[in-house]
Design an enzyme around this catalytic site. Structure first.
Site, short mmCIF file in Angstrom:
data_model
loop_
_atom_site.label_atom_id
_atom_site.label_comp_id
_atom_site.label_asym_id
_atom_site.label_seq_id
_atom_site.Cartn_x
_atom_site.Cartn_y
_atom_site.Cartn_z
N TYR A 33 -5.06 1.52 -7.94
CA TYR A 33 -6.46 1.46 -8.35
C TYR A 33 -7.34 2.10 -7.31
CZ TYR A 33 -7.66 -2.42 -5.14
OH TYR A 33 -7.91 -3.20 -4.04
N LYS A 153 -3.14 1.93 -2.27
CA LYS A 153 -4.07 1.02 -2.94
C LYS A 153 -3.43 0.56 -4.24
CE LYS A 153 -9.10 0.44 -3.30
NZ LYS A 153 -9.21 -0.81 -2.59
N GLU A 185 -6.09 -6.39 8.93
CA GLU A 185 -7.35 -6.18 8.22
C GLU A 185 -7.73 -7.46 7.48
OE1 GLU A 185 -6.92 -3.25 5.06
OE2 GLU A 185 -4.94 -4.01 4.55
N LEU A 209 -5.08 -0.73 4.69
CA LEU A 209 -5.67 0.24 3.77
C LEU A 209 -6.61 1.13 4.58
CD1 LEU A 209 -5.91 1.00 0.70
CD2 LEU A 209 -8.14 -0.07 0.83
#
Ligand code: PDD
Length: 286
Positions: A33, A153, A185, A209
């Protein structure tokens, strides 16, 4: 008006948007996505988001179903129905369902058949970010138990959503993740700390990411405004002894974190550098 979605080349009402239970996105999270923010109805960093989408597809050996021009046409088609000024466009591509069920096999792990790629898009309102009012949030820390390809992602967000739900149940907004004692993260954000006016964030790797906002803040805001940026590992002690902590993502911009695991970061108030970066970011998007 704001209840239209895009599904496989058609604009339809939310209630009519249906996919097969044999779609590999549904059975195996076999899909990717992208989330592109629009401010004042204009896409922000579209090229960067599009490039990351292409990369994610490539890494999972998924074909891009459309050319870039086709994407732009289809996005335009959907956004004709969008009344918001500030919103995020969510794009999801899954490997889809098998072209044929003639062999009687409805589910198999290996993606060895021909499939009908499935594309869906919808938009969601982004609450206005304001220059004068800066929202501050709290976080918890958790062990990063995700797989080792967090740079894709992928729609497989089970651990991210599990951890963020846990944070929410504890009254916090984000869960900041650590792998073997090193900060990776947030569940839906990249993390920065500030220590003695130095802004520190983890390096890019397969474990995080590659946030579009992270890069933008580093290259267009931090460096251009002569703040000092250091890319290096952050451990728990660094996090808790920092002067400021903030997180970044496409919908929140720069979001200060003032308490982690119920412990105040510094004085437990929004730090000056975070505030400045937030304001500089808002100037760029408006
Ligand atoms: N997520 N890290 C993770 C795990 C994320 O899910 C996100 C964003 C980021 C920040 O990336 P960017 O700056 O490109 O938005 C970092 C989006 C907002 C989401 O899943 O909704």
């Amino acid at each position: 008006m704001n209840n239209k979605v895009f599904l496989n080349n058609k604009i339809c009402n939310i209630e009519e948007a249906k996919i097969s239970i044999f779609d590999r996105g549904f059975l195996f999270s076999d899909g990717v996505y992208e989330l592109i923010p629009f401010f004042n109805k204009k896409p922000f960093l579209f090229e960067e988001h599009y490039k990351r989408l292409e990369n994610s597809l490539k890494m999972l050996d998924l074909d891009n179903p459309y050319s870039k021009d086709e994407w732009l046409d289809k996005i335009k088609m959907l956004l004709n129905y969008c009344e918001y000024d500030n919103f995020s466009l969510y794009i999801q591509i899954t490997r889809g369902e098998p072209l044929s069920y003639n062999d009687g096999i409805f589910r198999e792990h290996a993606a060895i058949k021909k499939y009908k790629t499935s594309v869906s898009m919808f938009f969601s309102k982004i609450n206005d970010l304001s220059e004068s009012f800066i929202r501050c949030e709290t976080a918890i820390t958790l062990e990063d138990k995700r797989w080792m390809q967090c740079d894709i992602k992928s729609i497989s967000l089970l651990y991210n959503s599990y951890a963020k739900t846990l944070a929410s149940k504890k009254g916090a907004y984000e869960a900041i993740l650590f792998r073997n004692g090193v900060l990776t993260e947030g569940c839906s954000s990249n993390v920065f700390i500030v220590k003695n006016k130095k802004i520190i964030t983890p390096k890019l790797s397969n474990l995080i990411l590659h946030g579009i906002t992270r890069s933008y803040i580093i290259n267009e805001i931090i460096k251009k405004n002569k703040f000092e940026i250091v890319i290096e590992d952050i451990n728990e002690e660094d996090l808790f002894s920092s002067d400021e902590v903030f997180i970044t993502n496409s919908t929140q911009g720069v979001l200060p974190i003032i308490k982690i695991n119920n412990k105040k970061i510094n004085k437990g108030t929004c730090g000056e550098i975070s505030k400045k970066l937030h304001q500089l970011y808002l100037k760029k998007i408006n």
